[in-house]
Design an enzyme around this catalytic site. Structure first.
Site, short mmCIF file in Angstrom:
data_model
loop_
_atom_site.label_atom_id
_atom_site.label_comp_id
_atom_site.label_asym_id
_atom_site.label_seq_id
_atom_site.Cartn_x
_atom_site.Cartn_y
_atom_site.Cartn_z
N GLY A 31 0.83 -1.19 0.00
CA GLY A 31 0.00 0.00 0.00
C GLY A 31 0.87 1.25 0.00
O GLY A 31 0.68 2.14 -0.79
N PHE A 32 1.82 1.27 0.94
CA PHE A 32 2.76 2.40 1.05
C PHE A 32 2.01 3.72 1.19
O PHE A 32 2.49 4.76 0.74
CB PHE A 32 3.72 2.41 -0.16
CG PHE A 32 4.27 1.03 -0.45
CD1 PHE A 32 5.17 0.44 0.41
CD2 PHE A 32 3.81 0.29 -1.54
CE1 PHE A 32 5.64 -0.84 0.19
CE2 PHE A 32 4.28 -1.00 -1.77
CZ PHE A 32 5.20 -1.57 -0.90
N GLY A 75 2.65 -6.09 5.64
CA GLY A 75 3.88 -6.73 5.18
C GLY A 75 5.05 -6.36 6.08
O GLY A 75 6.16 -6.83 5.90
N GLN A 87 12.22 -4.20 6.75
CA GLN A 87 11.60 -2.88 6.63
C GLN A 87 12.62 -1.84 6.19
O GLN A 87 12.33 -0.99 5.34
CB GLN A 87 11.01 -2.45 7.99
CG GLN A 87 9.69 -3.10 8.29
CD GLN A 87 8.70 -2.81 7.20
OE1 GLN A 87 8.26 -1.67 7.04
NE2 GLN A 87 8.36 -3.80 6.42
N GLU A 131 9.27 3.61 7.86
CA GLU A 131 9.52 4.70 6.91
C GLU A 131 10.93 5.26 6.98
O GLU A 131 11.46 5.76 5.99
CB GLU A 131 8.50 5.82 7.16
CG GLU A 131 7.09 5.41 6.79
CD GLU A 131 6.02 6.32 7.33
OE1 GLU A 131 5.96 6.48 8.58
OE2 GLU A 131 5.25 6.88 6.56
#
Lengths: 735, 178
Positions: free
Chosen positions: A235-236, A463, A636, A702
């Site tokens: 999705g981000f 994820g 990540q 992020e």
């Protein structure tokens, strides 16, 4: 009581608990679900960017084989706009009227018996338009602007005075293009009504928000709506809103009284579910001769849709990135006839970090000072705006460990001084201070009569590894092996948890799970408080710990009892406890809650003749507070950093400046990093558990991306002597 | 890697108003006969008509690799292959990789090396990786990266995917028993 404080700083690298399902093709994503009797939808989208629909002829489509209905603004009643969410307004309702606000706006939904019939009939819808010249450019004088859209503009000290007092000043303008989130999973919605009850399989990062939105739009109680998203194909940020196509699918299902499935096409993914908006940033820095920052001015402007909002404060991060007495940040958005932007992994900081960390490199060059040394001389050891100590901050350690691992001391100062055959070689770095974010969350933990635990909340695992890390956490807190813990996520019927976004879900839901597990142990102790048959009777929470499938006294390992024994003796099938978490408040803590910190060290090779840029090495060191699982956390950071490589070198959504049509809306034309673009990567975690929460995590979804584009641009400069201030860095800039 | 089977003759209509055809082929070792609209791709047939949703649709344009399956042992993009082209062929999907109920060594290696995040591209990555070993194109990391570049991973698990493939290759390739 077992607490998170007893967890290791870096948790064991347990394989993902959903790994076997995902690698076997058994994990079910929203588009993998079907409902009996379902019909299929296909969207028709505007071929102009601004104007009005003068007429729609749906007769050929309606007569096509299998077609059940064609929905347009002429036959869809006005639907209310969704409610305000925790991340801002909802998108405008679909098919509101005859106005066209961007190219690719949905103008009709065709529903047919099969996917092929719907797709074929959608091509038969004829739409007449009266077009006007669209506003597409940041500098279009006709555009309306929004100043300080989020109230985050900041000012401390006197920037002009700081610049005047500076021995060295740099000033530059940086531009970043539209990037498209492009999760690999096509977004889809399967909507099924049963009377007033609605079940939706939706590609969302935020099931509880979609539930609230659909209840609001369709006038039914929230308890009548169930939104499921147990797995999502990425999705981000694209899954953070209830988009118009979701509303349309639900509306069609209600009108047709049968389930409707709508799967977006890849080109539609460029116009329907958001993107990282293009922007321009102007940065002025001033420093003393010994490299102390005396002034930071950062002004950002970005494109915004005509009638929608987006959170994109490019400049805000610069207010807290460094210790500097004089700071000014200003943000402005420019409304245009473009599809709605949305948060895309590290919104604002992806772009802001590129500008600030590029400018810092330019400042280091102007000062003739090592770029790492410049950062070290300006580390904010307390929060620069609040003046409070951080709840954790290992940025200095990130720099030190990264420099050591990368071999920074061997880097020559002079640009264009290294060569490997026809490749020019350069090394550079960038620092990251990512903001803290957390939303309130609920969770529930249950132990059943067979000695298993079920733990969950409505948040979902995009994820990042939420299933896995919360399994590990719950197992540890409840004294169970991980295989006896089952996580339930991605279902709006579960206790309300926030979005998978903002690097905040692990902290929020994890803290709520921590609370639920703690209360569950209390509930077991309550059950046996006066139980003469229990070796634990009369024990207080501080007297016990969870171990071996039950509870035992800290002072006497022989005084223990398993959960299933307690439940059996008390005739209970299960015992549950609800937990919650709330975001920390700086005033109560006496500290400034910290987000993750990091440092990236990059080596690039640039083909002298062709201008090709290859990233040959990347070392990243992250302070993410407590790391629950080294393996998933590392993934990540890798994923974020590669997102940064894409931003730096490849990603560029190109809008035709006349028509407003996106010219490269396919995976063949919109370039993203592929296997061959990615070198071996070195990721290390440093730091201590954060003090803002019992869990001590800071969120690492992020931070891995931010600053990578700057580090690459800086390395390209070091390799070639050419400073590129506009992304992506393509070969034409280097020839 | 180009695959162009002959198109079989049209079969009787299976959908109202459009041409249909019946395709007989083998899926994961089981003979299947599927009547469908002639426009139906192998990808949509697997997912919609045979309920094999492990094969994913990421672009439907042959650009992302998420729909990679094996047709007669070669990797093929199911979105660019019409069902009707598969007459008489043997198709293997992610659901058909396990042996005697045990995961394929490549599936296990992907889990061990965390070669995925959201997992959506994973079936395609694994199907490509298994074929890569068969093609003898996994001798170096550079080769693995080059010949896996048709499989996009937007979560960008690339280094871990390469590690998983290298691991299986070093343990004996497709015949590895892990």
């Amino acid at each position: 009581m077992s607490t998170a404080r007893e967890l290791p700083v870096v948790g064991p690298a347990l394989d993902r608990v959903d790994g076997p399902a995902k690698t076997a093709g058994q994990a079910r994503y929203p588009s993998d679900f079907d409902a009996p009797g379902q019909a299929h939808g296909a969207l028709v989208q505007s071929t102009i960017a601004a104007g009005r629909i003068t007429g729609i002829d749906t007769s050929a489509a309606e007569a096509a084989p299998g077609v059940l209905a064609v929905f347009t603004h002429l036959n869809v009643p006005p639907l209310p706009r969704g409610p305000m969410t925790g991340l801002g307004v909802s998108p405008p309702a679909p098919l509101r009227d005859d106005r066209i606000l961007h190219h690719g706006q949905h103008v009709a939904l065709v529903v047919a018996e099969t996917r092929e019939q719907a797709t074929a009939a959608a091509r038969l819808v004829r739409v007449g338009y009266a077009s006007v010249e669209p506003v597409l450019d940041l500098d279009d004088p006709r555009a309306t602007t929004v100043d300080d859209p989020w109230g985050l503009d900041s000012e401390r000290g006197d920037v002009e005075a700081g610049l005047a007092a500076s021995a060295v000043r740099v000033e530059a303008t940086y531009t970043t293009p539209d990037n498209t989130n492009n999760p690999l999973g096509l977004f889809s919605t399967l909507a099924a009504w049963d009377g007033d009850r609605l079940t939706v399989h939706d590609a969302t990062q935020w099931p509880s928000m979609v539930r609230e939105t659909l209840a609001h739009v369709f006038g039914v109680p929230e308890t009548s709506v169930r939104v499921l998203s147990p797995y999502l194909g990425g999705g981000f940020g694209a899954g953070l809103r209830a988009w118009p196509h979701v509303i349309l699918a639900v509306h069609a299902a209600r009108e047709l009284r049968r389930p409707v499935k709508l799967v977006l096409t890849r080109p539609q993914m460029f116009t329907s579910v958001g993107h990282r908006p293009k922007g321009v940033q102007h940065v002025r820095l001033g420093a003393s001769a010994d490299g102390r920052l005396l002034a930071i001015e950062h002004r950002g402007r970005s494109l915004l849709a005509a009638e929608d909002d987006d959170y994109e404060p490019f400049a805000a991060g610069s207010a807290v990135a460094y210790a500097c007495p004089n700071v000014l940040t200003r943000d402005q958005q420019v409304r245009a006839n473009v599809p709605a932007p949305v948060s895309m992994r590290a919104p604002a900081h992806a772009q802001g970090g590129f500008a600030l960390e590029s400018a810092m490199d330019e400042l280091a060059q102007a000062l003739e000072l090592d770029p790492l040394e410049l950062r070290l001389r300006n580390v904010a050891d307390v929060h620069p705006a609040l003046g409070l100590p951080w709840t954790s901050n290992a940025l200095r350690e990130c720099y030190a460990v990264g420099a050591e691992r990368f071999g920074w001391s061997r880097r020559p100062a002079r640009p264009r001084s290294q060569r490997d055959g026809h490749w020019l070689v350069g090394q550079a770095m960038a620092g990251v201070s990512y903001p803290w974010y957390q939303a309130p969350s609920l969770a529930r933990a249950t132990v059943t009569a067979d000695g298993h635990a079920v733990v969950g909340g409505s948040g979902m695992d995009i994820g990042t590894g939420t299933y896995t890390v919360l399994t590990q956490l719950s197992a540890r807190l409840l004294g169970l092996p991980p295989e006896r813990v089952r996580l339930e996520l991605g279902d709006s019927d579960l206790p309300k948890a926030p979005q998978a976004g903002g690097s905040g879900l692990t902290g929020a839901l994890g803290s709520a799970v921590h609370d639920a597990c703690t209360k569950l142990l209390d509930a077991f102790l309550d059950l046996v408080r006066d139980d003469p048959a229990s070796p634990l009777r009369g024990s207080a929470p501080e007297d016990v710990l969870a171990a071996d499938g039950g509870i035992r006294r800290r002072d006497d390992a022989d005084r223990s009892e398993t959960y299933d024994a307690i439940l059996a003796r008390h005739g209970r099938r299960e015992l549950s406890a609800d937990g919650s978490s709330t975001p920390a408040r700086p005033a109560e803590l006496g500290m400034a809650p910290a987000g993750a910190f990091g440092a990236h060290f990059v080596e690039v090779k640039v083909d002298e003749d062709l201008g090709l840029v290859r990233v040959s090495r990347l070392t990243t060191v992250i302070d993410g507070g407590r790391i629950l699982n080294e393996k998933t956390a590392r993934s990540q950071i890798i994923g974020g950093a590669i997102g940064g490589i894409g931003m730096a070198l490849f990603e560029d959504t190109i809008t035709d400046p006349v028509s407003g049509r996106i010219a490269n809306a396919t995976f063949g034309d919109y370039l993203v990093p592929v296997h061959a673009d990615i070198p071996a990567m070195d990721v290390t975690f440093v730091g201590e558990p954060d003090r803002a929460s019992p869990l001590g995590t800071k969120g690492v979804g992020e931070v891995g991306l931010v600053g990578v584009a700057a580090a690459i641009a800086n390395a390209v400069h070091h390799a070639t002597g050419i400073r590129v201030r506009s992304l992506p860095i393509t070969l034409d800039a280097l020839l | 890697m180009t695959f162009t089977p002959e198109v079989p003759p049209a079969a009787p209509d299976s959908h109202p108003g459009v041409a249909g055809t019946t395709t007989a082929f083998t899926v994961n070792g089981t003979p299947r006969s599927v009547a469908a609209d002639t426009r139906v791709t192998l990808l949509d047939a697997l997912r919609d008509l045979l309920a094999l949703t492990g094969t994913k649709k990421g672009c439907d344009q042959g650009a992302c690799g998420a729909c990679t399956v094996h047709v007669d042992g070669r990797r093929v993009l199911a979105c660019l292959t019409l069902l009707a082209q598969c007459e008489g062929r043997e198709v293997t999907t992610i659901e058909g990789l396990s042996r005697d109920g045990r995961p394929h060594p490549m599936q296990e290696a992907f889990v061990r090396h965390d070669g995925f995040q959201c997992g959506y591209c994973t079936p395609g990555q694994i199907m490509s990786a298994v074929a890569l070993l068969r093609e003898d194109r996994a001798r170096t990391d550079k080769d693995i990266r080059e010949f896996m570049s048709g499989n996009l991973c937007r979560c960008a698990a690339y280094p871990n995917i390469v590690a998983a493939i290298r691991d299986v290759a070093q343990r004996g390739g497709v015949d590895a028993d892990l």
